[in-house]
Scaffold this motif. Structure first.
Motif, PDB file in Angstrom:
ATOM      1  N   HIS A   1      -4.809  -1.433  -7.825  1.00 40.41           N
ATOM      2  CA  HIS A   1      -5.483  -1.840  -6.586  1.00 40.41           C
ATOM      3  C   HIS A   1      -4.508  -2.650  -5.725  1.00 40.41           C
ATOM      4  CE1 HIS A   1      -8.286  -3.681  -3.764  1.00 40.41           C
ATOM      5  NE2 HIS A   1      -7.631  -4.800  -3.978  1.00 40.41           N
TER       6      HIS A   1
ATOM      7  N   ASP B   1      -6.074  -3.960   1.438  1.00 39.40           N
ATOM      8  CA  ASP B   1      -5.804  -3.026   2.538  1.00 39.40           C
ATOM      9  C   ASP B   1      -5.585  -3.704   3.891  1.00 39.40           C
ATOM     10  OD1 ASP B   1      -8.371  -3.788   3.208  1.00 39.40           O
ATOM     11  OD2 ASP B   1      -9.266  -1.800   2.938  1.00 39.40           O
TER      12      ASP B   1
ATOM     13  N   ARG C   1       0.833  -1.207   0.000  1.00 42.12           N
ATOM     14  CA  ARG C   1       0.000   0.000   0.000  1.00 42.12           C
ATOM     15  C   ARG C   1       0.869   1.260   0.000  1.00 42.12           C
ATOM     16  NH1 ARG C   1      -5.743   0.010  -0.434  1.00 42.12           N
ATOM     17  NH2 ARG C   1      -5.716   1.809   0.971  1.00 42.12           N
TER      18      ARG C   1
HETATM   19 MG    MG Z   1      -9.493  -0.446  -1.066  1.00 42.04          MG
END
Ligand code: MG
Ligand code: GDP
Length: 162
Positions: free
Chosen positions: A126, A129, A96
């Motif tokens: 993408h 998370d 991320r």
């Molecule tokens: Mg997301």
């Protein structure tokens, strides 16, 4: 044996990364894969497909109450998506960080979104998370036999200890 969704909290943690249709169309696949590779993460699953709107809606199920949901489903199912599973220590969280913030305008230069895109609705990539969503997304997009376990002799240069 490492389960195909990985082992969170170990060097064998895994995350789901997808290059969205705009990233694929813009020929950014090599650039994005290169960033994860150079970091030291290991590619253990990859395929390219054109998602159906149903698959896109399932992938983004947690966002179905958002005003941008319909547009998001249309966007994600508008073309070829490169689906990947990447493995490594803290790969969910660090992946991320490599990607940047959801809004590219708030993403620092040096991150993928900070360097390569402008708008939140066309943010090219993408990444899961959390380790829970990584588990769910790897299971949604990959079959068990589509994710590979392999050891590389390079790993002793990437990790202090296994
Ligand atoms: Mg997301
Ligand atoms: P991510 O985990 O950083 O990808 O962000 P989210 O899970 O919150 O949202 C999923 C995706 O929906 C984002 O990557 C964007 O493509 C899109 N998205 C999120 N917020 C907005 C928004 O406010 N407007 C639009 N048009 N798209 C959004």
């Amino acid at each position: 044996k490492v389960p195909f969704t990985g082992l969170p909290g170990t060097n064998y943690e895994r995350t789901f990364i997808a290059i969205k249709p705009d990233g694929t169309e813009r020929r950014l696949v090599g650039e994005i894969i290169g960033r994860f590779e150079k970091k030291g993460f290991k590619l253990v699953g990859i395929k390219i497909l054109h998602p159906t709107p149903e698959q896109a809606a399932k992938h983004y199920d947690d966002l179905k109450s958002k005003p941008f949901f319909d547009g998001l489903v249309k966007y994600f199912s508008s073309g070829a998506v490169v689906c990947m599973v990447w493995e490594g220590k803290d790969v969910v969280k660090t992946g991320r960080k490599l990607i940047g913030e959801t809004n590219p305008a708030l993403s620092v230069p040096g991150s993928i979104r900070g360097d390569l895109c402008i708008e939140v609705g066309r943010n090219i990539i993408h990444g899961s998370d959390s380790t829970q969503s990584a588990n769910d997304e790897i299971t949604l997009w990959f079959g068990e036999t589509e994710v590979t376990n392999y050891e590389s002799p390079l790993e002793k240069f990437i990790y202090e200890r296994k």
